[in-house]
Scaffold this active site. Structure first.
Site, PDB file in Angstrom:
ATOM      1  N   LYS A   1       0.826  -1.196   0.000  1.00  0.00           N
ATOM      2  CA  LYS A   1       0.000   0.000   0.000  1.00  0.00           C
ATOM      3  C   LYS A   1       0.868   1.256   0.000  1.00  0.00           C
ATOM      4  O   LYS A   1       0.646   2.186  -0.781  1.00  0.00           O
ATOM      5  CB  LYS A   1      -0.908  -0.017   1.239  1.00  0.00           C
ATOM      6  CG  LYS A   1      -2.118   0.869   1.124  1.00  0.00           C
ATOM      7  CD  LYS A   1      -2.988   0.754   2.377  1.00  0.00           C
ATOM      8  CE  LYS A   1      -3.790  -0.531   2.402  1.00  0.00           C
ATOM      9  NZ  LYS A   1      -4.429  -0.763   3.706  1.00  0.00           N
TER      10      LYS A   1
ATOM     11  N   ARG B   1      -3.021   2.985   8.592  1.00  0.00           N
ATOM     12  CA  ARG B   1      -3.359   1.846   7.730  1.00  0.00           C
ATOM     13  C   ARG B   1      -2.210   0.856   7.685  1.00  0.00           C
ATOM     14  O   ARG B   1      -1.077   1.235   7.439  1.00  0.00           O
ATOM     15  CB  ARG B   1      -3.643   2.346   6.303  1.00  0.00           C
ATOM     16  CG  ARG B   1      -4.498   3.582   6.263  1.00  0.00           C
ATOM     17  CD  ARG B   1      -4.508   4.236   4.894  1.00  0.00           C
ATOM     18  NE  ARG B   1      -5.192   3.447   3.878  1.00  0.00           N
ATOM     19  CZ  ARG B   1      -5.263   3.815   2.601  1.00  0.00           C
ATOM     20  NH1 ARG B   1      -4.670   4.930   2.194  1.00  0.00           N
ATOM     21  NH2 ARG B   1      -5.904   3.064   1.727  1.00  0.00           N
TER      22      ARG B   1
ATOM     23  N   GLY C   1      -6.286 -11.467   8.615  1.00  0.00           N
ATOM     24  CA  GLY C   1      -5.930 -11.642  10.012  1.00  0.00           C
ATOM     25  C   GLY C   1      -5.086 -10.507  10.538  1.00  0.00           C
ATOM     26  O   GLY C   1      -4.907 -10.355  11.740  1.00  0.00           O
TER      27      GLY C   1
ATOM     28  N   MET D   1      -4.136  -6.477  11.241  1.00  0.00           N
ATOM     29  CA  MET D   1      -4.963  -5.344  11.615  1.00  0.00           C
ATOM     30  C   MET D   1      -5.339  -4.526  10.398  1.00  0.00           C
ATOM     31  O   MET D   1      -4.576  -4.399   9.466  1.00  0.00           O
ATOM     32  CB  MET D   1      -4.240  -4.450  12.590  1.00  0.00           C
ATOM     33  CG  MET D   1      -5.228  -3.604  13.351  1.00  0.00           C
ATOM     34  SD  MET D   1      -4.491  -2.153  14.066  1.00  0.00           S
ATOM     35  CE  MET D   1      -4.580  -1.046  12.700  1.00  0.00           C
TER      36      MET D   1
ATOM     37  N   ARG E   1      -3.586  -0.757  -6.653  1.00  0.00           N
ATOM     38  CA  ARG E   1      -2.714  -1.932  -6.724  1.00  0.00           C
ATOM     39  C   ARG E   1      -3.116  -2.717  -7.957  1.00  0.00           C
ATOM     40  O   ARG E   1      -4.218  -2.526  -8.502  1.00  0.00           O
ATOM     41  CB  ARG E   1      -2.847  -2.797  -5.480  1.00  0.00           C
ATOM     42  CG  ARG E   1      -4.209  -3.379  -5.379  1.00  0.00           C
ATOM     43  CD  ARG E   1      -4.438  -4.161  -4.112  1.00  0.00           C
ATOM     44  NE  ARG E   1      -5.881  -4.250  -3.936  1.00  0.00           N
ATOM     45  CZ  ARG E   1      -6.494  -4.575  -2.835  1.00  0.00           C
ATOM     46  NH1 ARG E   1      -5.795  -4.826  -1.748  1.00  0.00           N
ATOM     47  NH2 ARG E   1      -7.795  -4.634  -2.775  1.00  0.00           N
TER      48      ARG E   1
ATOM     49  N   HIS F   1     -11.817 -30.443   7.165  1.00  0.00           N
ATOM     50  CA  HIS F   1     -11.680 -31.829   6.718  1.00  0.00           C
ATOM     51  C   HIS F   1     -12.317 -32.013   5.346  1.00  0.00           C
ATOM     52  O   HIS F   1     -11.701 -32.546   4.417  1.00  0.00           O
ATOM     53  CB  HIS F   1     -12.343 -32.754   7.750  1.00  0.00           C
ATOM     54  CG  HIS F   1     -12.309 -34.204   7.369  1.00  0.00           C
ATOM     55  ND1 HIS F   1     -13.347 -34.811   6.701  1.00  0.00           N
ATOM     56  CD2 HIS F   1     -11.358 -35.142   7.531  1.00  0.00           C
ATOM     57  CE1 HIS F   1     -13.037 -36.082   6.494  1.00  0.00           C
ATOM     58  NE2 HIS F   1     -11.834 -36.302   6.986  1.00  0.00           N
TER      59      HIS F   1
ATOM     60  N   SER G   1      11.712 -43.157 -14.226  1.00  0.00           N
ATOM     61  CA  SER G   1      10.494 -42.370 -14.090  1.00  0.00           C
ATOM     62  C   SER G   1      10.193 -42.259 -12.597  1.00  0.00           C
ATOM     63  O   SER G   1      10.070 -43.277 -11.915  1.00  0.00           O
ATOM     64  CB  SER G   1       9.339 -43.041 -14.828  1.00  0.00           C
ATOM     65  OG  SER G   1       8.166 -42.302 -14.614  1.00  0.00           O
TER      66      SER G   1
ATOM     67  N   CYS H   1       5.962 -39.583 -13.148  1.00  0.00           N
ATOM     68  CA  CYS H   1       4.639 -40.085 -13.498  1.00  0.00           C
ATOM     69  C   CYS H   1       3.687 -40.069 -12.313  1.00  0.00           C
ATOM     70  O   CYS H   1       2.625 -40.640 -12.358  1.00  0.00           O
ATOM     71  CB  CYS H   1       4.736 -41.488 -14.078  1.00  0.00           C
ATOM     72  SG  CYS H   1       5.436 -42.667 -12.938  1.00  0.00           S
TER      73      CYS H   1
ATOM     74  N   TYR I   1      10.614 -34.976 -19.018  1.00  0.00           N
ATOM     75  CA  TYR I   1       9.165 -34.845 -19.199  1.00  0.00           C
ATOM     76  C   TYR I   1       8.422 -35.045 -17.885  1.00  0.00           C
ATOM     77  O   TYR I   1       8.957 -35.605 -16.937  1.00  0.00           O
ATOM     78  CB  TYR I   1       8.649 -35.840 -20.244  1.00  0.00           C
ATOM     79  CG  TYR I   1       8.714 -37.287 -19.803  1.00  0.00           C
ATOM     80  CD1 TYR I   1       7.672 -37.871 -19.108  1.00  0.00           C
ATOM     81  CD2 TYR I   1       9.834 -38.061 -20.089  1.00  0.00           C
ATOM     82  CE1 TYR I   1       7.731 -39.188 -18.692  1.00  0.00           C
ATOM     83  CE2 TYR I   1       9.909 -39.384 -19.676  1.00  0.00           C
ATOM     84  CZ  TYR I   1       8.855 -39.935 -18.973  1.00  0.00           C
ATOM     85  OH  TYR I   1       8.917 -41.235 -18.548  1.00  0.00           O
TER      86      TYR I   1
END
Ligand code: ADP
Ligand code: MG
Ligand code: MG
Length: 895
Positions: free
Chosen positions: A21, A90, A99, A101, A344, A460, A787, A855, A875
């Protein structure tokens, strides 16, 4: 040490020091935009404060000096009883962080300066306006006590909200604006009482004390619990600290010729060019987003205050030109004078990200490399989910958290058991719970989607659903879920078991009834059914353009995991350049199960050879189909991996069946033999038991049959004019001796089958046991390619059972920030990644040019793709739907 910067002294590249900011306020100031004067206290000051628990030496003096120059510039003194200067305090870290201020406005007001403020506001106007001035001053004061109380002194915000609701009720209104100066004076008294009750002290009257306490509270909010957890999860370093901005107040609540608003330089939802934003007359700060009064679309401002409107549009164009990206803006108009309070580079939806990046290339503001930076694979993945077709009148009945994306429609069930039952009958179901727990796992697997009324993105339900790639809306708290009664209520509707709902895991919206689902345009494009040159669909054109650039840039090849010709063909349309993992176990299921059973139970060599001989042509046919679908491209076939008892009936069931049959006096000789075999093969830890290469070494002829089927299929494809490039992959190798033994046998068979057909078959191994990674130099002597099977490698490196832990306790690990994302979703660079790095380096040292791929599921995960690029793999391989994501990220990894 310089701890305080005037806005004129900073710029947008000083985010580390001034926070986002502050850096952007400085940038706007230097561009000559009308930013209220102010200064920024650096993150260094914050860090010093947090390290020692007190303000560093010199900070107080520097604040004093900058405050004085601010006062001189404004011709007013902070909190002066006759003509007060007010400021906002600010927070602003390098990254915005929930979270932390927030902001305190109107610092400097007290019982005396509130009178001065009123005079200031009314000065030089007629008496009607000065009545408004009184109201304005008391409104500003009550806001200060409320914000200061809540964010600096942790007074529960609801208490203030109660009090203002009470005042409105007494007045018989719902609108803040109907409260007059007297009402607000009364409210200030009520607020002060609330403040005193919770803090044990009076609301501080001394302006400088207000300022210092607010600054200190911003510093301390860096270590607020939610901020700490958020940082751990997002791997934001804990020692960055936050900056603090002190800004002269301008007032949008001075009457109808004042107001406040937000603006976007393009539509953050679609990316379309135009004028987007909201405006609210006679309002301050967060009122616009708080939804207490109805805002008007920004376009209306043209009618309300054309001068300010034109000026704003001019600044918006300047900012976009300057930042070369979509900007979002906060502004305030004080009696016809426009002030810029924040800008921003703005957040945007996935679709807008692509569209805007494409537009900016067209406009010559950025090049294609930069466009690649501006989008990412997670956004692309989002654009590939099927969508609800909402052009009819479907109104959501609730909105929760989009916890795992997708569009799911099904019958409501309230228990895991019922979900499994109905799903077994072929019904699509949505499992509805207050919250889920490990007992719900089977139901979650069976359901099309999961809907909970509690819990956030790391609950969960959310974690497990994302792990399973299942649509989930969590925390839809308008739902009143009553599991025993098998119903939930929402907004006057009652929904019972069997009723249909539709949930959108991207937006978090919940609909009653069946909303039609359609494939996304982006998938139609990848499928080849939507031609980007023909369509005027801006998103499809942008995706096409950026994907083409990613393909041109990337070094990593992208293959797919596919076990059938159909999957292989689809993946190829999505851009797969071969198969990195063709599992062979499904080729042993269905009506072939009986053959496999005979193989496992074979009492003699002859019996075993018989069943293998019967399996051979079936496997060969499977491979022919796959090789044809991937004509000309490499196909890595993994020899059978899971323990053989997975192909036999479960022990308990079989034991019961045999007992029942015996009871009835039936002849159970055959079943008893089967039961004995199942008992013999039972393992406590099957994942660490007789599987992979171990099977090949123990069951004579099994791997040989598979190798023969592969080689014969390749020869057959070549003979009929195609081209096949098989790579045989031996799973679960931990020691080079295992691989050597299998390879010697395989090479004999291959030589015999291939003859002079020109077919070339490579033999390599998976690296998925930690020991294999650590002895990669030896293993590379016997392997033509590696792999990395990062699923098993993660499981064995962490000692986490992949099938159990996600549902059992990962939510807790995420909550504690032990990791920010499941290591099965995104590669754990420090641990598992290190094994990959060691194996790649030592493997290549022993065998230069050793082909390296991956893989595991990680092959389609954006962050992991960047890692695999960095360690020099050739790859990645992933499920067909992830192929475009991997292509994009492989391109992004190079720019
Ligand atoms: P956030 O980071 O949550 O956006 P801000 O610091 O931007 O917090 O401030 C919250 C609100 O207060 C915003 O609407 C902002 O425009 C307004 N605001 C902040 N400082 C001032 C000021 N000096 N004068 C008027 N309004 C301000
Ligand atoms: Mg803001
Ligand atoms: Mg494995």
């Amino acid at each position: 040490n310089k701890y305080v910067y005037d806005f004129a002294e900073g710029n947008k590249d000083l985010k580390d020091l001034l926070g986002g900011k502050g850096a952007n306020l400085a940038e706007m100031t230097n561009l000559g935009l009308p930013v209220p004067p102010g200064f920024t206290i650096t993150t260094e000051a914050c860090k010093a404060y947090l390290a020692t628990g007190r303000e560093p030496d010199g900070l107080a003096e520097q604040i004093e000096a900058h405050l004085e120059s601010l006062e001189r510039g404004m011709g007013r003194k902070l909190g002066d009883p006759d003509d007060p200067l007010l400021v906002s305090v600010r927070s602003g870290a390098k990254f915005s962080m929930p979270g932390m201020m927030e902001t305190v406005l109107n610092v400097g007001l007290n019982d005396r300066s509130v009178v001065g403020l009123s005079r200031q506001a009314g000065g030089g106007t007629d008496s009607a306006a000065s009545g408004g001035a009184d109201r304005f001053a008391w409104d500003s004061y009550r806001r200060l006590i409320q914000m200061f109380g809540k964010t600096v002194c942790e007074v529960p915000g609801e208490e203030f909200e109660h009090a203002i609701d009470e005042a409105k009720r007494a007045k018989g209104t719902h609108n803040d604006l109907d409260l007059d100066a007297d009402d607000l004076r009364g409210l200030v008294d009520a607020y002060k009482k609330i403040f005193a009750k919770h803090t044990g002290r009076e609301f501080p009257q001394e302006p400088r004390e207000q300022l210092d306490l607010a600054i200190r509270a911003v510093f301390e909010s860096w270590n607020a619990e939610r901020a700490v957890v958020y940082r751990r999860q997002e791997r934001i370093p804990a020692d960055l600290g936050t900056a603090v901005n002190v800004v002269a107040m301008v007032f949008g609540n001075l009457g109808p010729d004042s107001g406040t608003g937000v603006a976007f330089t393009r539509d953050p939802a679609s990316g379309a060019q135009g004028i987007y934003g909201d405006y609210l007359a006679n309002a301050q700060g967060e009122d616009v987003v708080a939804g207490i009064r109805n805002t008007v679309p920004l376009q209306e401002l043209e009618r309300i205050d054309k001068t300010s409107y034109d000026e704003l549009l001019g600044y918006m164009a300047r900012l976009e030109e300057h930042y070369k990206d979509l900007c979002d803006i906060e502004f305030t108009i004080e009696r016809g004078k426009l002030w810029m309070l924040q800008t921003r580079v703005g957040k945007r939806t996935a679709a807008a990200a692509f569209v805007i990046a494409g537009q900016l290339v067209d406009e010559g503001l950025i090049d294609l490399d930069e466009a690649l930076h501006r989008v990412n694979g997670a956004q692309l993945a989002q654009l590939m989910f099927p969508r609800f077709q909402l052009d009819h009148d479907f109104e959501p009945v609730a909105r929760g958290i989009g916890a795992s994306p997708g569009a799911a429609v099904g019958k409501v069930v309230f228990s895991s058991g019922r979900a499994v039952e109905l799903a077994a009958e072929g019904e699509p179901v949505i499992l509805v719970r207050r919250e889920t727990n490990p007992d719900d796992l089977n139901g979650m697997i069976a359901a099309k989607g999961i809907l909970t009324s509690r819990g956030g993105k790391t609950s969960h339900a959310a974690v497990v659903a994302r792990g399973m790639g299942k649509t989930c809306v969590s925390g839809a708290d308008e739902l009143d879920v009553n599991v025993p009664a098998k119903k939930f209520t929402v907004g006057g509707h009652t929904v019972g078991e069997g009723d249909i709902v539709s949930i959108d895991g991207t937006t978090g919206k919940v609909y009653l009834g069946e909303v039609p689902v359609m494939p996304s345009e982006v998938v139609q494009y990848f499928e080849g059914t939507l031609d980007p040159e023909q369509t005027d669909h801006p998103l499809v054109r942008a995706v096409h353009r950026i994907m083409s650039h990613a393909d041109a840039m990337r070094r990593l090849r992208v293959r797919t995991n596919a076990d059938t010709g159909a999957d292989a063909a689809r993946a190829r349309r999505f851009g797969a350049e071969g198969i990195g993992l063709c599992r062979t176990e499904h080729m042993f299921l269905g009506d072939r199960r009986e053959l496999v059973e005979r193989l496992i139970l074979a009492a003699t060599d002859a019996e075993r050879e018989d069943s293998l001989a019967a399996l051979l042509p079936l496997q060969r046919a499977d491979f022919i189909e796959i090789f044809r679908a991937m004509d000309g491209l490499p196909v890595t076939v993994r020899l059978i991996d899971p323990p053989l008892h997975e192909f036999l009936p479960p022990l308990e069931q079989l034991a019961v069946d045999v007992a029942v049959a015996q009871e009835r006096g039936e002849d159970v000789a055959k079943e008893e033999a089967l039961l004995a075999a199942v008992r013999r093969m039972h393992e406590e830890n099957p994942m660490l038991g007789l599987r992979g290469v171990r099977l090949g070494l123990v069951i004579p002829g099994l791997f040989a049959m598979q190798v023969r089927a592969i080689a014969e299929a390749a020869v057959e494809v070549v003979r009929t004019g195609g081209s096949a490039c098989p790579e045989i992959m031996v799973p679960l190798v931990g020691a080079v001796q295992e691989l050597e033994t299998v390879r010697a046998e395989a090479e004999k068979i291959i030589a015999e089958v291939v003859g002079d057909s020109g077919v070339e078959v490579l033999i390599g191994t998976m690296i998925e046991v930690p020991r294999a990674a650590l002895t990669a130099g030896q293993i590379a002597e016997a392997a033509q390619f590696f792999s990395f099977g990062t699923n098993d490698l993660t499981q064995m490196a962490w000692g986490f059972s992949r099938d159990d832990v996600e549902g059992a306790f990962f939510w807790r690990y995420l909550e504690l920030g032990i990791f920010g994302i499941s290591p099965f979703e995104s590669i754990d660079r420090e641990g598992v990644g290190r094994l990959v790095r060691i194996a790649a380096e030592e493997g290549r040292a022993a065998r230069p040019g050793l082909k390296l791929g991956v893989c595991g599921e990680h092959g389609g995960d954006p962050d992991s793709v960047h890692f695999f690029h960095e360690v020099g793999l050739d790859y990645v391989s992933c499920s067909p739907f992830r192929v475009p994501v991997a292509r994009l990220e492989a391109g992004r990894a190079t720019v």
